[in-house]
Design a protein around this motif. Structure first.
Motif, PDB file in Angstrom:
ATOM      1  N   THR A  35      46.263  39.611  36.962  1.00  0.00           N
ATOM      2  CA  THR A  35      44.875  39.547  36.489  1.00  0.00           C
ATOM      3  C   THR A  35      44.422  40.844  35.826  1.00  0.00           C
ATOM      4  O   THR A  35      43.227  41.042  35.614  1.00  0.00           O
ATOM      5  CB  THR A  35      43.931  39.218  37.660  1.00  0.00           C
ATOM      6  OG1 THR A  35      44.100  40.214  38.688  1.00  0.00           O
ATOM      7  CG2 THR A  35      44.225  37.843  38.222  1.00  0.00           C
ATOM      8  N   SER A  36      45.362  41.713  35.461  1.00  0.00           N
ATOM      9  CA  SER A  36      45.005  43.000  34.860  1.00  0.00           C
ATOM     10  C   SER A  36      44.193  42.801  33.581  1.00  0.00           C
ATOM     11  O   SER A  36      44.528  41.959  32.735  1.00  0.00           O
ATOM     12  CB  SER A  36      46.273  43.804  34.537  1.00  0.00           C
ATOM     13  OG  SER A  36      45.947  44.970  33.807  1.00  0.00           O
ATOM     14  N   ASP A  37      43.135  43.586  33.414  1.00  0.00           N
ATOM     15  CA  ASP A  37      42.329  43.558  32.199  1.00  0.00           C
ATOM     16  C   ASP A  37      42.933  44.406  31.080  1.00  0.00           C
ATOM     17  O   ASP A  37      42.455  44.363  29.946  1.00  0.00           O
ATOM     18  CB  ASP A  37      40.914  44.065  32.491  1.00  0.00           C
ATOM     19  CG  ASP A  37      40.122  43.110  33.359  1.00  0.00           C
ATOM     20  OD1 ASP A  37      40.374  41.889  33.271  1.00  0.00           O
ATOM     21  OD2 ASP A  37      39.265  43.574  34.134  1.00  0.00           O
ATOM     22  N   ASN A  38      43.940  45.179  31.412  1.00  0.00           N
ATOM     23  CA  ASN A  38      44.611  46.005  30.410  1.00  0.00           C
ATOM     24  C   ASN A  38      45.630  45.129  29.687  1.00  0.00           C
ATOM     25  O   ASN A  38      46.619  44.679  30.268  1.00  0.00           O
ATOM     26  CB  ASN A  38      45.288  47.191  31.096  1.00  0.00           C
ATOM     27  CG  ASN A  38      45.909  48.161  30.107  1.00  0.00           C
ATOM     28  OD1 ASN A  38      46.717  47.773  29.271  1.00  0.00           O
ATOM     29  ND2 ASN A  38      45.544  49.435  30.212  1.00  0.00           N
ATOM     30  N   ALA A  39      45.397  44.875  28.397  1.00  0.00           N
ATOM     31  CA  ALA A  39      46.232  43.926  27.646  1.00  0.00           C
ATOM     32  C   ALA A  39      47.681  44.368  27.566  1.00  0.00           C
ATOM     33  O   ALA A  39      48.592  43.524  27.555  1.00  0.00           O
ATOM     34  CB  ALA A  39      45.662  43.732  26.239  1.00  0.00           C
TER      35      ALA A  39
END
Length: 619
Positions: free
Chosen positions: A534-538
């Motif tokens: 679920t990381s927001d860092n693409a």
């Protein structure tokens, strides 16, 4: 595949006034990718008057050129691609008069050659035209494909030879031209260009814009959408949809400082302003260095400023690429090798040697990957493109091999000497387009001959014209990555990671170097402890999702689907589709996802990924 027409020799003679200076430039280049005949007639200034028609997905209007003759010629030759030309006119006797034109049969790569009769006295020519909804250099997004969901969005991507799909133009980087534009839009939207964009919040149904510095055609850019503006400093602002504008302005707050340190190293910033435009997620690249207004993917708005090296790269183009430009696409390393070098110097100046060395080492690893897979001839910096589209040259060779060549010169001559050389180089060729041979001549006269016995021209030729890397090439490593690998070993044995100070680069190194025999239990543990799915860092999410495909980690499958549906940046989606295409079941699933995502992808993203997912003969 049909071969290109015979290679044309382009000679551009220009006298241009920029910021009070008269620049006389003589550029000779062989460009296989343009029909233009600059040695006969060139076009130093463009006036655009275009209406943005979202309903028909078209631009329609006129392109008016100043005509400059360099020989006894009565024809102007332009590049076009899928344009409808309604009529052409000359300014004669104080009025516009229609003049004949011919549009050749389409070439599968170059488009159509447009030849206009300009006579021997007219100084202006005007073309009435409209674009096709399928123009390769434009993407049209419906309101539903934007963050706000209320208004449509349109943006251009002209590099390398896509400007001809939305402007009839001499589409070669050997040309430099200024331009003015009137852009007519729905009054709820804002039009911006690689030009002097107004910072006021007011919307209009017509925007007047100007680019007073001479640029190559591939740097002409346009975007129209529901854009807000927020200033970072008196020289830097962000344009974006409202959902992301505050985050982007915070993320890129160091941009003014970047300008200052680059000016200190390599001379003045010559473009007046440096603004940034956040495009929709469908933008196919990380960034595009359009002068005065870099186009940026939202995937680098990471929330921790860890991906700001991309901003450093696009800013660096203000010196290397925009100011001094490759004269043809086989000289791309002159743009990208220098820019990658300057980018790393900016990062070192602001964030320290450790971070800059990490990024240099990561780039080197990417280069090694390309060196393993590319044909030997494609590992040459001054590449012979042959019959291929110039898009095919965009590998790590011009970027990282070119960068390492400059690192090599810095190490041999010393940083002080090499910095002085670079600063003089940017001054000597400011607002000009140059070939590899011109660079080599300048290097010989102003660095090698001034410091005899340090580097030979034979060694320079080995770098520029040789395959692969020279044996004595720099091979960057990072102590930080060695520490990551030690922690990895501890974690694999049941210990804990110390990640508080980790940057994106350390996380990428960790994920990309996990052993391929890592157990499903350890994958689940890693995901549970650090929420990688679920990381927001693409960038981190990309690395993790690629690993999840390889290891058949099913808990990440739904995130993989949403990721592919929401991001159109080729660097991030193409490797995932490529990994999925390795097995029949994953390929079937990937095609289903792609068909759902396709309408939101840029045409360039579509072409790249359809080549991966659909072999010849596939439905």
């Amino acid at each position: 595949m049909r071969r290109y027409r015979s290679m044309s020799r382009l000679l551009l003679l220009s006298s241009i006034v920029v910021s009070g200076m008269t620049l006389s430039a003589t550029v000779q280049a062989e460009d296989q990718h343009s029909f233009a005949e600059l040695d006969r007639v060139s076009t130093p200034h463009l006036e655009l008057d275009l209406t943005v028609n979202f309903a028909e997905k078209q631009l329609e209007g006129t392109a008016t050129y100043n005509v400059s003759r360099h020989a006894d010629a009565d024809e102007l030759v332009l590049d076009t691609s899928d344009l409808t030309i309604h009529k052409t006119e000359l300014w004669l006797n104080d009025k516009w008069q229609e003049t004949p034109f011919t549009l050749a049969e389409p070439h599968e790569t170059l488009g159509q050659k447009l030849t206009i009769q300009v006579g021997d006295s007219s100084e202006k020519v005007r073309i009435h035209y409209e674009t096709a909804p399928t123009a390769s250099g434009l993407q049209w997004l419906t309101p539903e494909q934007t963050a706000g969901k209320k208004h449509p969005f349109m943006f251009s991507q002209s590099q390398p030879i896509h400007a001809r799909s939305w402007i009839p133009i001499q589409d070669t980087p050997a040309l430099r031209l200024t331009y003015d534009a009137t852009i007519r839009t729905p009054d709820q939207l804002r039009a911006v260009m690689s030009a002097d964009n107004a910072l006021t919040a007011e919307r209009s149904d017509a925007y007047e814009l100007s680019m007073p510095q001479p640029i190559p055609p591939y740097l002409i850019a346009i975007a129209v959408g529901d854009l807000e503006v927020k200033s970072i400093s008196d020289k830097v602002a962000v344009f974006a949809e409202s959902y992301i504008i505050d985050d982007a302005a915070w993320e890129w707050a160091d941009t003014p400082k970047m300008i200052e340190v680059t000016e200190a190293m390599y001379g003045p910033y010559r473009w007046d302003r440096y603004d940034l435009l956040v495009l929709p997620p469908s933008f196919p690249f990380g960034g595009m260095e359009n002068p005065r207004l870099s186009f940026i993917t939202p995937t680098v708005v990471s929330g921790d400023r860890s991906l700001i090296n991309l901003i450093a790269h696009e800013l660096a183009h203000s010196w290397s690429g925009n100011l001094v430009t490759n004269a043809s696409w086989r000289d791309l390393w002159i743009n990208e090798g220098f820019t990658s070098y300057v980018e790393n110097r900016i990062m070192e100046a602001i964030f320290g040697k450790r971070r800059a060395q990490m990024e240099l080492a990561l780039g080197y690893q990417d280069l090694l990957g390309d060196l393993e897979t590319l044909a030997p001839a494609d590992t040459v910096m001054n590449i012979d493109l042959g019959t291929r589209h110039p898009d095919d040259v965009f590998s790590q060779i011009p970027y990282v091999k070119g960068q390492l060549f400059l690192v090599y010169l810095e190490e041999k001559f010393g940083r002080d000497v090499f910095d002085a050389f670079l600063r003089d180089y940017f001054d000597a060729f400011a607002f000009q387009s140059i070939s590899t041979e011109q660079f080599k001549n300048y290097l010989q006269q102003n660095l090698l001959a001034q410091n005899p016995g340090v580097v030979s021209m034979e060694k320079v030729d080995e770098w520029i014209h040789g395959e692969g890397l020279p044996e004595d090439a720099p091979r960057p490593t990072s102590d930080a990555f060695e520490q990551v690998e030690k922690q990895m070993m501890v974690w694999l044995k049941g210990g804990q990671l110390q990640t508080t100070e980790w940057t994106t680069h350390e996380w990428l190194h960790f994920i990309n170097n996990l052993p391929l025999d890592i157990s499903a239990v350890n994958l689940a543990r890693l995901d549970r402890e650090y929420a990688l799915t679920t990381s927001d860092n693409a960038e981190i999410a990309h690395a993790w999702l690629k690993l999840s495909i390889i290891k058949k980690y099913e808990p990440a499958r739904e995130r993989l689907r949403s990721y592919l549906l929401s991001i159109g940046r080729n660097k991030l989606v193409a490797p995932l589709y490529r990994e999925l295409a390795r097995t029949p079941d994953n390929l079937k699933w990937a095609r289903e996802v792609y068909q759902e995502a396709r309408s939101g992808y840029h045409p360039l993203t579509q072409s790249v990924n359809e080549a991966i997912l659909y072999q010849e003969g596939d439905e």
